[in-house]
Scaffold this motif. Sequence first.
Motif, short mmCIF file in Angstrom:
data_model
loop_
_atom_site.label_atom_id
_atom_site.label_comp_id
_atom_site.label_asym_id
_atom_site.label_seq_id
_atom_site.Cartn_x
_atom_site.Cartn_y
_atom_site.Cartn_z
N VAL A 157 0.89 -1.16 0.00
CA VAL A 157 0.00 0.00 0.00
C VAL A 157 0.93 1.21 0.00
CG1 VAL A 157 -1.79 1.29 1.22
CG2 VAL A 157 -1.82 -1.22 1.26
N VAL A 158 0.91 1.96 -1.09
CA VAL A 158 1.82 3.08 -1.27
C VAL A 158 1.00 4.33 -1.57
CG1 VAL A 158 3.81 3.93 -2.59
CG2 VAL A 158 3.52 1.47 -2.23
N ARG A 159 1.42 5.44 -0.99
CA ARG A 159 0.75 6.71 -1.24
C ARG A 159 1.62 7.54 -2.19
NH1 ARG A 159 -0.09 4.74 3.46
NH2 ARG A 159 -2.15 4.72 4.40
N TYR A 160 0.95 8.12 -3.19
CA TYR A 160 1.64 8.93 -4.18
C TYR A 160 0.98 10.30 -4.26
CZ TYR A 160 3.57 4.54 -6.04
OH TYR A 160 4.21 3.34 -6.19
N VAL A 161 1.81 11.32 -4.40
CA VAL A 161 1.33 12.64 -4.79
C VAL A 161 1.54 12.70 -6.30
CG1 VAL A 161 1.69 15.13 -4.64
CG2 VAL A 161 1.85 13.72 -2.58
N VAL A 162 0.47 13.03 -7.01
CA VAL A 162 0.48 12.99 -8.47
C VAL A 162 0.12 14.36 -9.01
CG1 VAL A 162 -0.54 11.89 -10.51
CG2 VAL A 162 -0.31 10.59 -8.37
N LEU A 163 0.88 14.84 -9.97
CA LEU A 163 0.54 16.05 -10.71
C LEU A 163 0.30 15.66 -12.15
CD1 LEU A 163 3.11 18.67 -9.36
CD2 LEU A 163 0.75 18.31 -8.62
N MET A 164 -0.86 16.07 -12.66
CA MET A 164 -1.20 15.80 -14.06
C MET A 164 -1.55 17.10 -14.76
SD MET A 164 -3.54 12.32 -13.73
CE MET A 164 -3.47 11.89 -15.49
N THR A 165 -1.21 17.17 -16.03
CA THR A 165 -1.56 18.33 -16.85
C THR A 165 -2.19 17.83 -18.15
OG1 THR A 165 0.63 18.38 -17.88
CG2 THR A 165 0.31 19.77 -15.94
N PRO A 166 -3.06 18.64 -18.73
CA PRO A 166 -3.66 18.21 -20.00
C PRO A 166 -2.64 18.34 -21.13
CG PRO A 166 -4.53 20.36 -19.34
CD PRO A 166 -3.63 19.90 -18.24
N GLY A 167 -2.64 17.33 -22.00
CA GLY A 167 -1.81 17.36 -23.20
C GLY A 167 -2.72 17.57 -24.40
N ALA A 168 -2.20 17.27 -25.56
CA ALA A 168 -2.97 17.47 -26.79
C ALA A 168 -4.21 16.59 -26.83
CB ALA A 168 -2.09 17.18 -28.01
N ASP A 169 -4.07 15.34 -26.39
CA ASP A 169 -5.21 14.42 -26.47
C ASP A 169 -5.42 13.59 -25.21
OD1 ASP A 169 -2.91 12.95 -26.74
OD2 ASP A 169 -3.67 11.68 -28.35
N ARG A 170 -4.69 13.90 -24.14
CA ARG A 170 -4.82 13.14 -22.90
C ARG A 170 -4.22 13.92 -21.74
NH1 ARG A 170 -0.23 9.96 -25.23
NH2 ARG A 170 -1.86 8.85 -26.29
N TRP A 171 -4.53 13.45 -20.54
CA TRP A 171 -3.89 13.99 -19.36
C TRP A 171 -2.56 13.26 -19.17
CZ3 TRP A 171 -5.33 17.83 -15.91
CH2 TRP A 171 -6.53 18.46 -16.19
N VAL A 172 -1.51 14.02 -18.84
CA VAL A 172 -0.15 13.48 -18.73
C VAL A 172 0.27 13.52 -17.26
CG1 VAL A 172 2.25 13.83 -19.44
CG2 VAL A 172 0.40 14.32 -21.04
N ILE A 173 0.89 12.44 -16.80
CA ILE A 173 1.42 12.36 -15.44
C ILE A 173 2.79 13.03 -15.44
CG2 ILE A 173 2.13 10.83 -13.56
CD1 ILE A 173 0.11 8.76 -14.79
N ARG A 174 2.92 14.12 -14.70
CA ARG A 174 4.18 14.87 -14.65
C ARG A 174 4.98 14.57 -13.39
NH1 ARG A 174 5.30 17.99 -18.58
NH2 ARG A 174 3.67 18.60 -20.00
N GLN A 175 4.29 14.24 -12.31
CA GLN A 175 4.98 13.88 -11.08
C GLN A 175 4.26 12.71 -10.46
OE1 GLN A 175 5.66 17.06 -8.31
NE2 GLN A 175 6.20 15.67 -6.66
N LEU A 176 5.03 11.74 -10.00
CA LEU A 176 4.51 10.55 -9.33
C LEU A 176 5.48 10.29 -8.18
CD1 LEU A 176 2.36 8.24 -9.50
CD2 LEU A 176 4.05 6.97 -10.82
N GLN A 177 5.20 10.87 -7.03
CA GLN A 177 6.13 10.85 -5.91
C GLN A 177 5.52 10.09 -4.75
OE1 GLN A 177 9.31 12.38 -5.61
NE2 GLN A 177 9.32 11.13 -3.76
N SER A 178 6.19 9.02 -4.30
CA SER A 178 5.70 8.29 -3.13
C SER A 178 5.99 9.10 -1.88
CB SER A 178 6.31 6.90 -3.06
OG SER A 178 7.69 6.98 -2.85
N VAL A 179 5.05 9.06 -0.95
CA VAL A 179 5.16 9.80 0.31
C VAL A 179 4.72 8.86 1.44
CG1 VAL A 179 4.85 12.09 -0.70
CG2 VAL A 179 2.85 10.80 0.06
#
Length: 182
Positions: A157-179
């Motif tokens: 069981v892992v917790r992640y802080v995730v930052l996503m931004t919209p791209g041309a045709d999808r949302w992109v994962i820019r940060q995937l940091q376990s905390v």
Amino acid sequence: MQSALRNAFHGWRRIRRCLGVSALLLLFAPCVFSAPDSAPEVILNAMNVGPRTIEPLTQRSIVRDYKFGWANLAQAFESNSTGALNGLFAGTASAWLNDAVNSQTRAGLTSRYLNQRHKLDAVFYAPEGDLIELHDTAEYDYQILDGSKTIHTEHSVVRYVVLMTPGADRWVIRQLQSVPQF
């Protein structure tokens, strides 16, 4: 006339036989050919997000793209190939994943993420709609393999802080940091 009728009759018998075989294949195909569903389960809670609410279509897109990202992340680690990651991850998430897959490859190992369940909480959605912060409580079985031999298995069981931004045709994962905790 009689030969034409005979040919039509034999043609119809061939069609019925083919349809019968096709029906049997479709009937038994799930038992014979199907693999277990390894697609990640992703649930998004957007009730407490701010300062902007997330539209239903955007919620579906985020869930779809996050699910697709994790499925491809698992594929990249299992195949030791970063090709599956292209376009789904960017920035620090992309750099970290590429380094991790390459490091695993150099060590001669592979790994698997199985039975993935992700509970996402949307905590921040930028007023311009160009950034979303998610907290993911991910639960999965993790295996490390040396060739075809499993050398380590654990339920995580892992917790992640995730930052996503919209791209041309999808949302992109820019940060995937376990905390350790949120």
